[in-house]
Structures are given as C-alpha cells and as structure tokens.
Design a protein around this motif. Structure first.
Motif, PDB file in Angstrom:
ATOM      1  N   GLU A 116       0.811  -1.205   0.000  1.00 24.85           N
ATOM      2  CA  GLU A 116       0.000   0.000   0.000  1.00 24.85           C
ATOM      3  C   GLU A 116       0.852   1.267   0.000  1.00 24.85           C
ATOM      4  N   THR A 117       2.133   1.123  -0.246  1.00 26.80           N
ATOM      5  CA  THR A 117       3.030   2.255  -0.466  1.00 26.80           C
ATOM      6  C   THR A 117       3.652   2.160  -1.851  1.00 26.80           C
ATOM      7  N   GLY A 231       5.528   5.844   3.742  1.00 31.07           N
ATOM      8  CA  GLY A 231       4.800   4.660   4.183  1.00 31.07           C
ATOM      9  C   GLY A 231       3.327   4.946   4.371  1.00 31.07           C
ATOM     10  N   ASP A 232       2.610   3.946   4.901  1.00 27.42           N
ATOM     11  CA  ASP A 232       1.170   4.086   5.118  1.00 27.42           C
ATOM     12  C   ASP A 232       0.779   3.813   6.565  1.00 27.42           C
ATOM     13  N   ASN A 233       1.778   3.694   7.448  1.00 33.54           N
ATOM     14  CA  ASN A 233       1.514   3.358   8.836  1.00 33.54           C
ATOM     15  C   ASN A 233       2.512   4.098   9.713  1.00 33.54           C
ATOM     16  N   LEU A 234       2.097   4.492  10.907  1.00 29.19           N
ATOM     17  CA  LEU A 234       2.985   5.223  11.795  1.00 29.19           C
ATOM     18  C   LEU A 234       4.270   4.433  12.063  1.00 29.19           C
ATOM     19  N   GLY A 235       4.170   3.106  12.072  1.00 23.19           N
ATOM     20  CA  GLY A 235       5.339   2.262  12.305  1.00 23.19           C
ATOM     21  C   GLY A 235       6.356   2.290  11.185  1.00 23.19           C
ATOM     22  N   LEU A 266       0.953   7.869   3.231  1.00 29.96           N
ATOM     23  CA  LEU A 266      -0.095   7.556   2.264  1.00 29.96           C
ATOM     24  C   LEU A 266      -1.316   7.008   3.001  1.00 29.96           C
ATOM     25  N   PRO A 267      -2.523   7.257   2.484  1.00 27.50           N
ATOM     26  CA  PRO A 267      -3.737   6.799   3.174  1.00 27.50           C
ATOM     27  C   PRO A 267      -3.942   5.300   3.027  1.00 27.50           C
TER      28      PRO A 267
END
Length: 305
Positions: A116-117, A231-235, A266-267
């Motif tokens: 998703e990135t 990326g698409d996540n805080l991690g 990214l969402p």
C-alpha cells in the motif's frame, strides 16, 4: 504493512467510514470462547459494509488516485533540498547523531514501505470480500506468490526520479522473508529497481523477527544518510507505535516538522496499527466487542444548550 495486518479481517473497521466517509476494513482473529454468542446479523452486515467501502475507495475513487500522486509529487519536490543539506536526516534514530555529524558524508537513501506504499494489494482484499473470507497468513502468502500486485500510482515515477538523482532506494517491508523472491519478482515486473541487498524483509535475520522496523532502519543508516521515508503506517516512521491513541497522537505531533518534508504518509483505510489502538490491541475480542469499542471512540457534535 505492520504486524497488525496479520491479525485483522476485512470485516472490522468502523472509524474511517464514520469519520471521513470512506470506511475501513480491518479485523480480528476469531474468538476461542465457544460459549460466546456470535455477532448479530445487523452487526455482521455493517462490518461487511465497511470492508466493501474501504476497498472500493482504494480501487475506484479518483480521490484516492489523486491523493497518492499528489503525495509522491510533493515528495519528489522536497528531495533536492534534502540532498543539498547533509545535516538533515529522516530517521529519528539517525538524527540523534546530529551533534557528531557522523552521517553527513554517507550516501543518501530513501526508505519506502512496500504494501500500500509501492505495491497495491487491493485485489487481494476484493477477493476476500467476494469469497466471504477473512485474512489469514496462508492466503496472504499465496497472494504474494501470485506476483499480481500492481503499482501504487505515483510510486514508480518517484523511485525513478530518486534513482536518477543518485539516491539509493531501500524497500523496508514487514512481508516475511519466505516471500522474498515473489516480492522481488513482483517489483521487478512493474519496473521498480530492486535487488536482495535493498529489499529488507521481516525475519531476514534473527534479530529482525519483530514487526518494529527500528533495527532494520538502524542497519540502513550504518551505510547511508536516510533523507526521506514514505509509508502508510505510523510504524513506517517510528518505533513502538502499538500504544494508546493519545500517545500515538503525541508521537505524531512531536515530529510535526518531519511530515511533508522528510516523511510522507499515504492513506490506508483497510488496515494498520491505528485500528488496533481503538480497542487496546486486544484481538481476542469478538467483532461486536471491537465494534463497541470503536463506537466509544467517536467524537459526536455537541448540541448547544
């Protein structure tokens, strides 16, 4: 993707749909308590609806496509300034070395998450919905081995521009090393420059078994100055993100100067560590229990008295 991905189903995401009108699709492992009552038909229908909306938004909306291209275009515009200033780094871990300037002479690199990135796995989500199935590791790994993920809009052009500017591209993913060859083949087929050295996977080394990407970022920063992360996540940017909602907000706000300059999010309304935070990462909860926790997190408009 974070490890949270391996514990959700396409039936359990309420927050994004109710807050921004998109909907999420994440979920839980089934309960092991045989005495527990199954979710009501109404709850099941509502949860199913969320997964449908989230996947359709990612696959069919012009808004999602535009947002992806916009984010990657902004990232490309920021890249020259980051390359010119050798004191800058996009890695929190590396920024702690700023006083010594230990990384200033290292070659520049960008780190991208994969799922998703760079790779779009929404066809896998669509398959789960149409087959009335839920996520599991076996079906996910089988999907990876099909090598059918498509490119996230804007990603390939950004990677090409970064490579042409002399920047090394690292793909840092929580896909497990068992699907390394399939992941590399998929990326190569789409035109992404990649080799095993720059594809950093979970479980690749014994000390890289956890979903937290910090040890792998630290490996990269030994040889490169990390100028940007996407990326698409805080991690994908910080460590230990599976914490309370308030703490996650604090973590994001503390690094507000990084967003849109060195960090680009990214969402992803389908899954992520954001969902687990809504019910304290208790994946033993039933879908209805998770749904209730999510409803309790809503912030309704207050009526004037």
């Amino acid at each position: 993707m974070t490890d949270t991905f391996h514990r959700w189903t396409t039936r359990t995401a309420l927050l994004l749909f109710l807050v921004v009108g998109v909907g999420g699709c994440a979920g839980t492992a089934p309960t092991t308590d045989s005495s527990e009552q199954p979710p009501t038909a109404t709850a099941q229908a509502e949860l199913h609806h969320q997964s449908l909306n989230a996947t359709l938004w990612m696959q069919r909306s012009a808004e999602y496509d535009a947002l992806l291209r916009q984010t990657y275009a902004q990232a490309a515009q920021q890249l020259p300034a980051l390359l010119d200033d050798s004191t800058l780094t996009a890695a929190v871990e590396q920024s702690e070395q700023m006083r010594t300037g230990a990384y200033a002479d290292l070659p520049p690199a960008v780190i991208l998450d994969v799922d998703e990135t760079v790779l779009d796995n929404s066809p896998y989500q669509a398959r789960l919905i149409l087959d009335d199935e839920t996520y599991d590791t076996e079906s996910w790994n089988a999907w990876c081995r099909e090598r059918k993920a498509t490119a996230v809009p804007g990603a390939l052009r950004f990677v090409e521009e970064a490579a042409n500017a002399g920047v090394t591209v690292f793909y840092l993913t929580n896909r497990r090393d068992t699907v390394r060859s399939a992941t590399r083949d998929n990326l190569e087929a789409l035109g992404f420059p990649v080799d095993d050295e720059h594809l950093i996977m979970r479980g690749q080394r014994e000390d890289w078994a956890a979903s937290d990407k910090t040890p792998r970022r630290e490996h990269i920063m030994q040889s490169h100055r990390i100028v940007m992360q996407i990326g698409d996540n805080l991690g994908d940017f910080l460590s230990e993100v599976e914490t309370s909602l308030d703490e996650r907000e604090r973590m994001s706000a503390t690094h507000r100067g990084f967003w849109g300059t060195r960090w680009f999010m990214l969402p992803n309304p389908q899954y992520g560590s954001w969902e687990g935070a809504l019910f304290d990462y208790d994946y033993s909860l039933s879908p209805e229990e998770q749904r209730q926790h999510k409803r309790e997190q809503l912030v309704p408009a207050r009526s004037e008295e």
